[in-house]
Design an enzyme around this catalytic site. Sequence first.
Site, PDB file in Angstrom:
ATOM      1  N   CYS A  37      -6.161  -4.129   6.922  1.00  0.00           N
ATOM      2  CA  CYS A  37      -7.313  -3.224   6.925  1.00  0.00           C
ATOM      3  C   CYS A  37      -8.512  -3.793   6.185  1.00  0.00           C
ATOM      4  O   CYS A  37      -9.657  -3.496   6.537  1.00  0.00           O
ATOM      5  CB  CYS A  37      -6.929  -1.867   6.352  1.00  0.00           C
ATOM      6  N   CYS A  47       0.836  -1.205   0.000  1.00  0.00           N
ATOM      7  CA  CYS A  47       0.000   0.000   0.000  1.00  0.00           C
ATOM      8  C   CYS A  47       0.869   1.252   0.000  1.00  0.00           C
ATOM      9  O   CYS A  47       0.591   2.219  -0.717  1.00  0.00           O
ATOM     10  CB  CYS A  47      -0.930  -0.010   1.203  1.00  0.00           C
TER      11      CYS A  47
END
Length: 397
Positions: A199, A101
Amino acid sequence: MKILVAMSGGVDSSVAAARAVDAGHEVVGVHLALSRMPGTLRTGSRGCCTIEDSRDAHRVAGMLDIPFYVWDFSERFKEDIVDDFIAEYAAGRTPNPCMRCNERIKFAALLDRALALGFDAIATGHYAEVLRDDNGLPELHRGEDLAKDQSYVLGVLSGDQLEHCYFPIGATASKAEVRAEAAERGFSVANKPDSYDICFIPDGDTKAWLADKIPMRPGLIKDAEGETLGEHDGAMTYTIGQRKGLGIQKPAADGQPRFVTGLDPASNTVTVGSRSDLAVSHLTGIRTTWAGPAPTDIGSEPATAIDCEVQIRAHSDPVPARAWLGHYISEAPEHEVNPIVDEVEVPAARPAGQLMHIDVDEELSGVAPGQTMVIYRGTRVLGQATIDVTAKDRLGV
């Protein structure tokens, strides 16, 4: 400077935004929407990037009197992070989605858009510092609070990216100090729990999540001698070093617990062994990148290796090591089709790029292909590579 602050809705990015304002910068806040259907509430400290987080970030931006936007990166996030995560597990590797990410979303897609819109830099709430060498070039260093240091997950950043990075809380002595400052400023997120785990898997059950994405097929669990000890319902849901949930009824001859020591997607086999079987002294990494100027003294053979420290997990201790470069893979092979999970396109095991070799002074345990190895000199991050192969013995001896 004109600064774009990535505001997650947590206490760290909120204080980072406030400090950027205090420093006199022209500040704009942005929250990244990484899912088309975000949950409205987090579960304690699990999950992030929810509607609740967006609202928390918006409230802080209002208190700071800065513009605030929500940018939709959900499609890019699915392609570059979620799909990559699934494909890596299908290939028998253990990926780090937080590294991906940072590499592909926060400090690539977001930074590219920020620069295109005329911003000078992006700021985040990471605990790390960007310092300058004698030539004025950026270097990535550990944060002052070593207990919260996040330089490991930023090890994928290049020198060009570091030129446009600003970490306002990196030199803060402790997380407690950040929370106290948030409370003094009246931020409602002052005591908000830190997010952890993956997440996009907020309940933390990676195995169940993968089982919903990858067709599971039963296979055998064997020991190093090839004796069948049991069965599993999907090899790709196991990780190197795993001890619990193996479902083996027959105890080991020495009575000691067994651990996952190998995964073979081609045969759909999980191999188990003793704790000592997990010990490795050499790592070979792919996709090598440098966080700023590459060390000029690193060579391409063990005799010209550099002294450094290597860290293989975000919160593990670094260990003394020696690093040297391997050959350069000039062309990436085509994507492969997993023979067991033919519905999933698997990334090539060795894409184009520089190989890196690491010999460690102290044995490491439970190291899995797909993890990231970050090398340091003191507090400075030199660079990183994705672990591809491990070996029990050092190559440079």
